[in-house]
Scaffold this motif. Structure first.
Motif, PDB file in Angstrom:
ATOM      1  N   ALA A   1      -6.829  -2.009  -3.644  1.00  0.00           N
ATOM      2  CA  ALA A   1      -8.052  -1.120  -3.207  1.00  0.00           C
ATOM      3  C   ALA A   1      -7.680   0.252  -3.481  1.00  0.00           C
ATOM      4  N   ARG A   2      -6.521   0.543  -2.873  1.00  0.00           N
ATOM      5  CA  ARG A   2      -6.269   2.098  -2.977  1.00  0.00           C
ATOM      6  C   ARG A   2      -6.075   2.623  -4.262  1.00  0.00           C
ATOM      7  N   ALA A   3      -5.255   1.576  -5.231  1.00  0.00           N
ATOM      8  CA  ALA A   3      -5.396   2.160  -6.558  1.00  0.00           C
ATOM      9  C   ALA A   3      -6.798   2.254  -7.327  1.00  0.00           C
TER      10      ALA A   3
ATOM     11  N   TRP B   1       1.281   7.353  -6.421  1.00  0.00           N
ATOM     12  CA  TRP B   1       0.098   8.276  -6.728  1.00  0.00           C
ATOM     13  C   TRP B   1       0.374   9.719  -6.154  1.00  0.00           C
ATOM     14  N   LEU B   2       0.927   9.873  -5.020  1.00  0.00           N
ATOM     15  CA  LEU B   2       1.408  11.336  -4.546  1.00  0.00           C
ATOM     16  C   LEU B   2       2.052  11.983  -5.218  1.00  0.00           C
ATOM     17  N   ASN B   3       3.218  11.246  -5.828  1.00  0.00           N
ATOM     18  CA  ASN B   3       4.403  11.754  -6.758  1.00  0.00           C
ATOM     19  C   ASN B   3       3.600  12.347  -7.905  1.00  0.00           C
ATOM     20  N   ALA B   4       2.704  11.334  -8.615  1.00  0.00           N
ATOM     21  CA  ALA B   4       1.969  11.822  -9.719  1.00  0.00           C
ATOM     22  C   ALA B   4       1.217  12.950  -9.589  1.00  0.00           C
ATOM     23  N   LEU B   5       0.510  12.882  -8.509  1.00  0.00           N
ATOM     24  CA  LEU B   5      -0.582  13.965  -8.269  1.00  0.00           C
ATOM     25  C   LEU B   5       0.493  15.385  -7.923  1.00  0.00           C
TER      26      LEU B   5
ATOM     27  N   GLY C   1       2.685  -9.065  -8.242  1.00  0.00           N
ATOM     28  CA  GLY C   1       1.318  -8.557  -8.021  1.00  0.00           C
ATOM     29  C   GLY C   1       1.052  -7.514  -6.959  1.00  0.00           C
ATOM     30  N   TYR C   2       0.086  -7.676  -6.341  1.00  0.00           N
ATOM     31  CA  TYR C   2      -0.147  -6.538  -5.349  1.00  0.00           C
ATOM     32  C   TYR C   2      -0.993  -7.043  -3.909  1.00  0.00           C
ATOM     33  N   ALA C   3      -0.554  -6.281  -2.829  1.00  0.00           N
ATOM     34  CA  ALA C   3      -1.110  -6.714  -1.717  1.00  0.00           C
ATOM     35  C   ALA C   3      -2.769  -6.234  -1.849  1.00  0.00           C
ATOM     36  N   ALA C   4      -3.697  -6.732  -0.982  1.00  0.00           N
ATOM     37  CA  ALA C   4      -5.089  -6.397  -1.306  1.00  0.00           C
ATOM     38  C   ALA C   4      -5.407  -5.138  -1.019  1.00  0.00           C
TER      39      ALA C   4
ATOM     40  N   LEU D   1       0.743  -1.140  -0.094  1.00  0.00           N
ATOM     41  CA  LEU D   1      -0.100  -0.028   0.186  1.00  0.00           C
ATOM     42  C   LEU D   1       0.945   1.275  -0.022  1.00  0.00           C
ATOM     43  N   ARG D   2       2.034   1.217   0.839  1.00  0.00           N
ATOM     44  CA  ARG D   2       2.696   2.321   0.879  1.00  0.00           C
ATOM     45  C   ARG D   2       3.319   2.608  -0.509  1.00  0.00           C
ATOM     46  N   ALA D   3       3.774   1.710  -1.240  1.00  0.00           N
ATOM     47  CA  ALA D   3       4.434   1.940  -2.679  1.00  0.00           C
ATOM     48  C   ALA D   3       3.688   2.555  -3.532  1.00  0.00           C
ATOM     49  N   VAL D   4       2.372   2.103  -3.356  1.00  0.00           N
ATOM     50  CA  VAL D   4       1.153   2.446  -4.337  1.00  0.00           C
ATOM     51  C   VAL D   4       0.963   4.090  -3.933  1.00  0.00           C
ATOM     52  N   GLU D   5       0.808   4.168  -2.786  1.00  0.00           N
ATOM     53  CA  GLU D   5       0.259   5.484  -2.182  1.00  0.00           C
ATOM     54  C   GLU D   5       1.499   6.677  -2.742  1.00  0.00           C
ATOM     55  N   THR D   6       2.636   6.137  -2.404  1.00  0.00           N
ATOM     56  CA  THR D   6       3.984   7.075  -2.861  1.00  0.00           C
ATOM     57  C   THR D   6       3.800   7.560  -4.242  1.00  0.00           C
TER      58      THR D   6
END
Length: 236
Positions: A203-205, A179-183, A196-199, A172-177
């Protein structure tokens, strides 16, 4: 190329899978032979040593090591497909063309078939993701310069991407990081993962519209959520 039915043991979703073809040095395409009726195995931990299988060319008899066939389920589970041992005699398969991602449904100009590159190292994974982004229609895809933002492996015009080459599902932390950089940069973020990805990451993506792809060792990314499907369909 013959397809086989595959049911994900985690969510029960049914898939149709065709094993990818690889070019033997003799020039003939070589396809790992799947074991009919053998259930797929969820991949919870990956190592480079157990993701290669021996495959014998039906034309010249040469035996080489090729990537283990794998399938990324949209639920986030990565599945490994059992193959027939190279020592077992098997009827030669008819000539086939390399597997490729279906052409986009709504792109203004149909793309040619994507030509993957075999992944043997983490560097190969980043290169394969770069080739795929170029195929999608992004321009000047390359590595970031000195002092890149955390977690960014590739940049292009209007895009940043991360390629997770670890043997565990992306967190989750990697996905959020990403996303925040892109935002913060007002660009599109795209995430590629080998395992693959943790559940909670998936969900966050889904919630923030971040495209997620799973890379198989043949080098062909597979979309695993709706934002990724849309990106493949429409391009940048």
């Amino acid at each position: 190329m013959e397809s086989v039915p595959v049911r994900c043991p985690s969510c029960g979703r049914d898939h149709s899978y065709s094993a990818p073809a690889y070019p033997c040095p003799c020039g003939a395409p070589t396809v790992p032979q799947l074991l009919p009726g053998a259930p797929p195995l969820p991949v919870t931990h990956r190592s480079w040593n157990d993701t290669w299988v021996a495959v014998r060319c039906a034309s010249c008899g040469r035996e080489d090591q090729w990537p283990q066939p794998e399938l990324g389920c949209p639920c986030g589970t990565l599945l490994r497909l059992p193959v027939r041992p190279a020592t077992e005699a098997a009827a030669p398969d008819p000539p086939v063309s390399p597997a490729h991602i279906p052409l986009p449904r709504t792109a203004a100009h149909p793309r040619p078939a994507f030509r993957p590159m075999t992944i043997r190292t983490g560097q190969d994974a980043v290169s394969a993701a770069g080739l795929y982004l170029t195929w999608l229609g992004y321009h000047e895809v390359g590595r970031p310069g000195a002092g890149p933002a955390s977690g960014i492996d590739l940049r292009a015009d209007g895009l940043i991407a991360q390629v997770d080459t670890s043997t565990r599902p992306a967190t989750l932390r990697a996905v959020e990081t990403l996303w925040l950089n892109a935002l913060g940069a007002s660009v599109t973020g795209v995430f590629f993962s080998l395992a693959g990805y943790a559940a909670d990451a998936r969900a966050r993506a889904d919630g923030v519209g971040l495209p997620l792809f799973v890379l198989d060792l043949a080098g062909t990314p597979q979309p695993v959520n709706s934002p990724a499907d849309e990106l493949v369909s429409t391009g940048p």
